[in-house]
Design an enzyme around this catalytic site. Sequence first.
Site, mmCIF file in Angstrom:
data_model
loop_
_atom_site.group_PDB
_atom_site.id
_atom_site.type_symbol
_atom_site.label_atom_id
_atom_site.label_comp_id
_atom_site.label_asym_id
_atom_site.label_seq_id
_atom_site.Cartn_x
_atom_site.Cartn_y
_atom_site.Cartn_z
ATOM 1 N N GLU A 65 -39.873 -44.898 2.076
ATOM 2 C CA GLU A 65 -40.073 -44.859 3.614
ATOM 3 C C GLU A 65 -40.483 -43.621 3.929
ATOM 4 O O GLU A 65 -41.154 -43.470 4.922
ATOM 5 C CB GLU A 65 -39.071 -45.447 4.331
ATOM 6 C CG GLU A 65 -38.711 -47.103 4.243
ATOM 7 C CD GLU A 65 -39.623 -47.774 5.110
ATOM 8 O OE1 GLU A 65 -40.627 -47.130 5.626
ATOM 9 O OE2 GLU A 65 -39.498 -49.274 4.988
ATOM 10 N N SER A 325 15.678 -82.105 7.194
ATOM 11 C CA SER A 325 16.780 -81.640 6.388
ATOM 12 C C SER A 325 16.520 -80.104 6.114
ATOM 13 O O SER A 325 17.482 -79.618 5.717
ATOM 14 C CB SER A 325 16.936 -82.560 5.277
ATOM 15 O OG SER A 325 17.438 -83.929 5.591
#
Length: 658
Positions: A65, A325
């Site tokens: 680029e 329980s």
Amino acid sequence: MARDAGDAWVDATVLPALGVETSVEVLARDGRLLRAYTVADGRWRMAVAEGAVDPAFAAMLVAYEDKRFYRHVGVDPWAVLRAVGQAVWNGRVVSGGSTLTMQVARLLEDSGTGQIVGKLRQMRVALALERRLTKGQILNLYYQIAPYGGNLEGVRAASIAYFGKEPRRLTPAQAALLVALPQSPERRRPDVRPEAAEAARGVVLERAVAAGVISGDQAQAAGREAVPRGRVDFPALAPHVADRVVRAAPGVLLHRTTIDYALQAQVEALAAQSVAALGDRLQVAIVVADHASGAILASVGSAAYQADARQGFIDMTRALRSPGSTLKPLVYGLAFDEGLAHPETLMDDRAMDFGGYAPQNFDRVFRGMVRVREALQLSLNLPVVALTDAMGVAKLMAGLRSAGVEAQVPGGAPGLAVALGGLGVRLEDMVGLYGAIARGGVARPLHVEGAGVEGARVMSGVAAWQVGDILSGMAPPVGAPVNRLAYKTGTSYGHRDAWALGFDGAHVVGVWMGRADGTPVPGAFGGDLAAPVLFQTFARIGRGLVPLGLPPAAALIVANAGLPQPLRVFRARGAAFVAAGPEVAFPPDGAEVEVMAEGMLLRVRGGVGPFTWLVDGRPVVVAARAREAMVATPGLGFVVVSVIDGAGQSARVRVRLR
């Protein structure tokens, strides 16, 4: 003069906002991404930390680029002259001459690429950016906002979506593709136009070779690598946890949790497997924690985070459910501290009435005199209610609060039924309670972010060890290894909730199974449904269980005969014994029974053993502990079958043998 005017012009530039909105991220304890959220406009735009991008990608990006990126001041005069010359020569724009800094300026302002006015604005902003930011900061902005097609912005989002990984380590082929896409993100999208993506990648590789970034051999190998033809889903591990921490701190962008990435993935897979063949409404939730620190290592709120018949979006680790329980270990631990009982204390398991409250055992069978150790392991109801009655319900509720359990009692006034699960609790809180027992009776509030804090003492170290020792003697589920895991199961009234909670020397795990809407699951028991998942979860934590601690020096380890006299037998104080005699379960009264060669089957329900059977007044079985017996038939015709239990109570039926 002209230079000063130019500097003033650049310095007067009004820059766009440099604080780019990025996705909220939730990380595992090792820094891996558990879950990310899109930004307000539905785009994936991930923050990029220093060192988060492969240096080879940066080198390839600059080579493709902006070769003079590190030498220009935002605008590259040579690139501009080249672009103008090419435009004049070809009669059209061939290259734009934009630097990486100019591209960042364009993306920040979302300005066009071809208009002269827009290009001049980009140059001015680029010059100003170079004066206020370092080259690294400019690159970092590009890494975050470069377009990659669809709703992907930034190199991290693209790398995760196309390759399923962070961009910290990229192959040359992957780096080249990520360099090529922002030039024309929609026309080169690999998931839409893979051929165009591959061609663009090839151009980047050629320039990378020319710039000396990679070798020709590397470029050839990269050219043979397949282009991804679809997107990978963004990570979504521990989704309920992620939602919770984000809701709790809406302004925070980065959340570091205690979740173990690998364990979370394994437990989520186990959760899905555990309900796959059990209908489309059964749900599961699992919590794994380090009980020494209180850190939650894995938390699964549902079998799948989706709007399905299981209501998977509901976090069942935080839902209020009846614990059945599973509160019994707390009751016994508190009773040990109160001096009411010892693991070897004998207790009555027989029908009792506590001021109008007459509980039954789950199987409606009473076992007479039993040791406390057996009463807890068999999960008998009468002994635990008797202990709760003796020490007071307020003591049990205080113990729950000390353990960090936020219980919700129907009607607001707790009664003896809370000992059997008559209240609402959360799975995560119950894991914290069992974690307190595991770490010597001191609570350590569970947490998924930050560091833990010391909690309150729930029970003494001796009582906690005694409870753990009893629970570690529980028989494992069928097919599970015999490994001395301390655990307890529970089933709520109406089979709405199946629970299993357990711990070893390092970890505590809780499993809940049921339906999210609270409707019954016929035949569901904690021992059958949840316990196997509990053992399978521990199998995924490590190679074996961490042994429980040694008994404290003050622990009294003796048989019943060696206990102090008051601890040898516990007598219920506020209860009246109820004469619940035996019933002949088979054959039923008035039935016709076909005579078989092996004899006649007899079965008793209720009562207290041992049992004596009589046929027409003659004893045929004497003092049997078993509730079934096979006896010889006296002949055809009518006979009277009687049973007498150990308390002297009896029942009889009249049947016809044929």
